[in-house]
Motif scaffolding. Structure first.
Motif, PDB file in Angstrom:
ATOM      1  N   SER A 204     -57.904  33.391 -51.132  1.00 14.28           N
ATOM      2  CA  SER A 204     -58.064  32.597 -49.923  1.00 14.28           C
ATOM      3  C   SER A 204     -59.488  32.684 -49.389  1.00 14.28           C
ATOM      4  CB  SER A 204     -57.098  33.099 -48.848  1.00 14.28           C
ATOM      5  OG  SER A 204     -57.446  32.580 -47.582  1.00 14.28           O
ATOM      6  N   PRO A 205     -60.153  31.539 -49.169  1.00 15.52           N
ATOM      7  CA  PRO A 205     -61.486  31.572 -48.563  1.00 15.52           C
ATOM      8  C   PRO A 205     -61.434  32.077 -47.113  1.00 15.52           C
ATOM      9  CG  PRO A 205     -61.091  29.460 -49.640  1.00 15.52           C
ATOM     10  CD  PRO A 205     -59.776  30.176 -49.572  1.00 15.52           C
ATOM     11  N   GLN A 206     -60.259  31.986 -46.494  1.00 17.82           N
ATOM     12  CA  GLN A 206     -60.130  32.427 -45.110  1.00 17.82           C
ATOM     13  C   GLN A 206     -60.030  33.952 -45.008  1.00 17.82           C
ATOM     14  OE1 GLN A 206     -58.205  29.615 -46.239  1.00 17.82           O
ATOM     15  NE2 GLN A 206     -59.927  28.460 -45.404  1.00 17.82           N
ATOM     16  N   THR A 207     -59.231  34.555 -45.879  1.00 22.46           N
ATOM     17  CA  THR A 207     -58.962  35.993 -45.758  1.00 22.46           C
ATOM     18  C   THR A 207     -59.601  36.837 -46.856  1.00 22.46           C
ATOM     19  OG1 THR A 207     -56.961  35.902 -47.107  1.00 22.46           O
ATOM     20  CG2 THR A 207     -56.721  35.437 -44.752  1.00 22.46           C
ATOM     21  N   GLY A 208     -60.017  36.196 -47.956  1.00 24.14           N
ATOM     22  CA  GLY A 208     -60.565  36.951 -49.084  1.00 24.14           C
ATOM     23  C   GLY A 208     -59.504  37.711 -49.848  1.00 24.14           C
ATOM     24  N   ARG A 209     -58.244  37.375 -49.623  1.00 22.09           N
ATOM     25  CA  ARG A 209     -57.123  38.042 -50.290  1.00 22.09           C
ATOM     26  C   ARG A 209     -56.426  37.082 -51.230  1.00 22.09           C
ATOM     27  NH1 ARG A 209     -56.565  43.296 -49.973  1.00 22.09           N
ATOM     28  NH2 ARG A 209     -54.334  43.296 -49.572  1.00 22.09           N
ATOM     29  N   ALA A 210     -55.684  37.628 -52.195  1.00 24.46           N
ATOM     30  CA  ALA A 210     -54.922  36.784 -53.124  1.00 24.46           C
ATOM     31  C   ALA A 210     -53.675  36.262 -52.421  1.00 24.46           C
ATOM     32  CB  ALA A 210     -54.526  37.584 -54.360  1.00 24.46           C
ATOM     33  N   VAL A 211     -53.443  34.967 -52.571  1.00 21.40           N
ATOM     34  CA  VAL A 211     -52.300  34.318 -51.934  1.00 21.40           C
ATOM     35  C   VAL A 211     -51.665  33.334 -52.925  1.00 21.40           C
ATOM     36  CG1 VAL A 211     -53.291  34.501 -49.606  1.00 21.40           C
ATOM     37  CG2 VAL A 211     -53.780  32.454 -51.000  1.00 21.40           C
ATOM     38  N   ALA A 212     -50.535  32.773 -52.529  1.00 25.41           N
ATOM     39  CA  ALA A 212     -49.868  31.779 -53.383  1.00 25.41           C
ATOM     40  C   ALA A 212     -50.796  30.586 -53.596  1.00 25.41           C
ATOM     41  CB  ALA A 212     -48.576  31.323 -52.724  1.00 25.41           C
ATOM     42  N   PRO A 213     -50.843  30.053 -54.808  1.00 25.58           N
ATOM     43  CA  PRO A 213     -51.670  28.858 -55.062  1.00 25.58           C
ATOM     44  C   PRO A 213     -51.235  27.697 -54.175  1.00 25.58           C
ATOM     45  CG  PRO A 213     -50.947  29.850 -57.115  1.00 25.58           C
ATOM     46  CD  PRO A 213     -50.182  30.544 -56.016  1.00 25.58           C
TER      47      PRO A 213
END
Length: 214
Positions: A204-213
């Motif tokens: 995620s560009p918002q959180t820098g964490r891996a998220v669902a596509p």
């Protein structure tokens, strides 16, 4: 007849996506730096065969030299990101030099068909306030990593698989485009993630964490 026949044809195509989404208890970010090199096609094949998606932190010079491979990354469902143009130690450069490294890579990746990157990884993970501010100027979120596979340090396939086994929901692993051991580890990484209910997600560009596509 044709209208009735189209209904069962669509139903099976939807089922696997629903099943895989339900099986994801969390998401991790698989990242590969320094591509696309001559090893890129084999890496993409390994990822596709294992049903994995990843974020490719490409250098601008490699993207410019191998535009077909950038397009292949996108076609394979990968996310293309910025890893500077020449892979320098950015913290040793002037602000103008940092700007050139980042902006030229945005242009090279876009010109190669990779779209406009939203993510940036500084080479060697070396960063400071100036690097972060220049990246932000181009709408880039700086991404480092939670787990280092050590594949750049000649880690064995077993060690790379074990490193991926330490990933937890939202975390990111550092790997590289070139090493043969990394490619060999991919099927086992996929098996290990599946066994733990984890799926390969986007960062995620918002959180820098891996998220669902998305």
């Amino acid at each position: 007849m044709n209208g009735a026949g189209s209904v069962p044809a669509q139903a099976p195509a939807q089922a696997p996506a629903q099943a895989s989404a339900a099986a994801c208890a969390g998401y991790v970010g698989l990242t590969f730096d320094d591509g696309p090199s001559g090893n890129a096609p084999a890496l993409l094949t390994a990822l596709k065969q294992s049903g994995l998606r990843a974020t490719m932190f490409n250098t601008g010079q490699n993207a410019a030299a191998n535009p077909a491979q950038v397009r292949a990354q996108v076609s394979a469902g990968m996310w293309v990101a910025n890893h500077s143009y020449t892979h320098p130690h950015l913290t040793q450069l002037s602000q103008a030099q940092i700007d050139a490294e980042i902006s030229r890579t945005q242009t090279a990746i876009g010109g190669a068909g990779g779209g406009t990157p939203k993510l940036f990884r500084p080479p060697y993970g070396e960063t400071n306030a100036t690097v972060k501010s220049v990246a932000a100027k181009y709408g880039l979120t700086q991404i480092l990593w939670d787990v280092d596979s050590q594949d750049w340090n000649n880690a064995s396939t077993d060690a790379i698989v074990q490193a991926a086994g330490r990933l937890t929901n939202g975390q990111i692993i550092l790997m590289h485009d070139g090493p043969a051991n990394t490619r060999a580890a991919i099927p086992r990484i996929a098996q290990g993630l599946a066994a733990r209910g984890l799926c390969a997600g986007m960062i995620s560009p918002q959180t820098g964490r891996a998220v669902a596509p998305s």
